[in-house]
Scaffold this motif. Sequence first.
Motif, mmCIF file in Angstrom:
data_model
loop_
_atom_site.group_PDB
_atom_site.id
_atom_site.type_symbol
_atom_site.label_atom_id
_atom_site.label_comp_id
_atom_site.label_asym_id
_atom_site.label_seq_id
_atom_site.Cartn_x
_atom_site.Cartn_y
_atom_site.Cartn_z
ATOM 1 N N HIS A 28 0.869 -1.182 0.000
ATOM 2 C CA HIS A 28 0.000 0.000 0.000
ATOM 3 C C HIS A 28 0.904 1.230 0.000
ATOM 4 O O HIS A 28 2.136 1.084 0.003
ATOM 5 C CB HIS A 28 -0.998 -0.022 1.169
ATOM 6 C CG HIS A 28 -0.391 -0.025 2.542
ATOM 7 N ND1 HIS A 28 0.376 -1.061 3.010
ATOM 8 C CD2 HIS A 28 -0.444 0.881 3.556
ATOM 9 C CE1 HIS A 28 0.757 -0.804 4.250
ATOM 10 N NE2 HIS A 28 0.289 0.371 4.601
ATOM 11 N N HIS A 30 5.722 -5.491 9.926
ATOM 12 C CA HIS A 30 6.216 -4.821 11.147
ATOM 13 C C HIS A 30 6.371 -5.701 12.377
ATOM 14 O O HIS A 30 6.599 -5.161 13.458
ATOM 15 C CB HIS A 30 5.272 -3.663 11.508
ATOM 16 C CG HIS A 30 5.114 -2.632 10.445
ATOM 17 N ND1 HIS A 30 6.173 -1.925 9.922
ATOM 18 C CD2 HIS A 30 4.012 -2.184 9.779
ATOM 19 C CE1 HIS A 30 5.724 -1.084 8.998
ATOM 20 N NE2 HIS A 30 4.418 -1.235 8.877
ATOM 21 N N ASP A 87 5.419 4.511 5.353
ATOM 22 C CA ASP A 87 6.458 3.565 5.774
ATOM 23 C C ASP A 87 6.541 2.353 4.845
ATOM 24 O O ASP A 87 7.143 1.337 5.196
ATOM 25 C CB ASP A 87 6.206 3.111 7.215
ATOM 26 C CG ASP A 87 4.812 2.538 7.407
ATOM 27 O OD1 ASP A 87 3.833 3.116 6.880
ATOM 28 O OD2 ASP A 87 4.689 1.483 8.065
ATOM 29 N N HIS A 88 5.949 2.455 3.633
ATOM 30 C CA HIS A 88 5.983 1.332 2.679
ATOM 31 C C HIS A 88 6.547 1.703 1.312
ATOM 32 O O HIS A 88 6.693 0.838 0.454
ATOM 33 C CB HIS A 88 4.576 0.717 2.545
ATOM 34 C CG HIS A 88 4.154 0.055 3.808
ATOM 35 N ND1 HIS A 88 4.214 -1.308 3.998
ATOM 36 C CD2 HIS A 88 3.752 0.579 4.986
ATOM 37 C CE1 HIS A 88 3.836 -1.597 5.241
ATOM 38 N NE2 HIS A 88 3.553 -0.462 5.853
ATOM 39 N N ASP A 132 0.230 -4.446 6.095
ATOM 40 C CA ASP A 132 -0.267 -3.988 7.393
ATOM 41 C C ASP A 132 -1.650 -4.553 7.739
ATOM 42 O O ASP A 132 -2.419 -3.927 8.468
ATOM 43 C CB ASP A 132 -0.307 -2.454 7.435
ATOM 44 C CG ASP A 132 1.092 -1.868 7.567
ATOM 45 O OD1 ASP A 132 2.053 -2.652 7.679
ATOM 46 O OD2 ASP A 132 1.212 -0.628 7.567
ATOM 47 N N HIS A 143 -0.388 -5.238 12.189
ATOM 48 C CA HIS A 143 0.875 -4.542 12.464
ATOM 49 C C HIS A 143 1.697 -5.276 13.506
ATOM 50 O O HIS A 143 2.919 -5.177 13.527
ATOM 51 C CB HIS A 143 0.605 -3.133 12.999
ATOM 52 C CG HIS A 143 0.091 -2.184 11.988
ATOM 53 N ND1 HIS A 143 -1.217 -2.168 11.601
ATOM 54 C CD2 HIS A 143 0.724 -1.218 11.274
ATOM 55 C CE1 HIS A 143 -1.375 -1.227 10.695
ATOM 56 N NE2 HIS A 143 -0.232 -0.641 10.472
HETATM 57 ZN ZN LIG Z 1 3.161 0.065 7.843
#
Ligand SMILES: [Zn+2]
Length: 294
Positions: free
Chosen positions: A117, A273, A121-122, A227, A230
Amino acid sequence: MQHWQIGETRITRIEELMGPLFDPVRFFPDYSAEIFEKHRNWLYPQHADEASGRIIASMHSWLIETPHHKILIDTCIGNDKERMPYRDWHQMHTSWLVNLREAGTSPEQIDYVMCTHLHVDHVGWNTRLVDGQWVPTFPNAVYVFSETEFNFWQAQRAHEDQNAFNAVNRQTFDDSVLPVMALSQLVEGEMDIIDDLLHVSPTPGHTPGSISLTLASAGEQAMFTGDICHHPIQVYEPHWNSAYCEIPDQAISTRRAVLESCAEDHTLMMPAHFGPAFAGYVHPTGDAFRFEFP
Ligand SMILES: [Zn+2]
């Protein structure tokens, strides 16, 4: 460096950050101290930090090496990016790229970059700063994104809401997604890609266009779930969303469906994560699940 073998493919975790990064009270809207206590036996010290009360999270990419291809799944936060008010992610200078090289791979060798996505943070290492310009970090790669996801964030660019997470994701779209669009392939629906090596499944809820990727090789399977969860506590408490799930009801139903599918098919779940051991197997337990930490 830790490796996983799925049939003829080797998977390596490329770390950007790991540690007690998040306050669970803010991270999980349904947080309860009693539930954390119930899971004490597996939670500490690998998945929560007793001293700070924070949950352990890892920011990593997955490198898949097949006999023919090198594929990266999710590209973390990245270096040199303007990410205020997220101070910990602002102007980072981590050794992620060095870690990739230490895994035996140069950026030029990456054939595919797949982002589950388009949250901050991706997609970060999709680009790097060269002479003041954001340029593709992987110049020979095809960058694979969900079309639904791309359209959602493109539409978001017109919004001027004051939500800090939305604002940072809009900025992310500009510096980490748009500069690689000339190298991109947009995907939609259920489909196989890369010589049928990976199966793309829409798994919406965390974001409208979130996708999960199933790798099958020589009778073994792994699923890169982004995610959908998480933290492993969401395997045990699948009705727990993160505060960052864009469509909460759909995030819960998708989470249950993905966990069921991993359990039924004995698929190695490889989330974005989880703390050590980073990946594992899902088993049903009545109306929820447990996680087998290898
Ligand atoms: Zn993430």
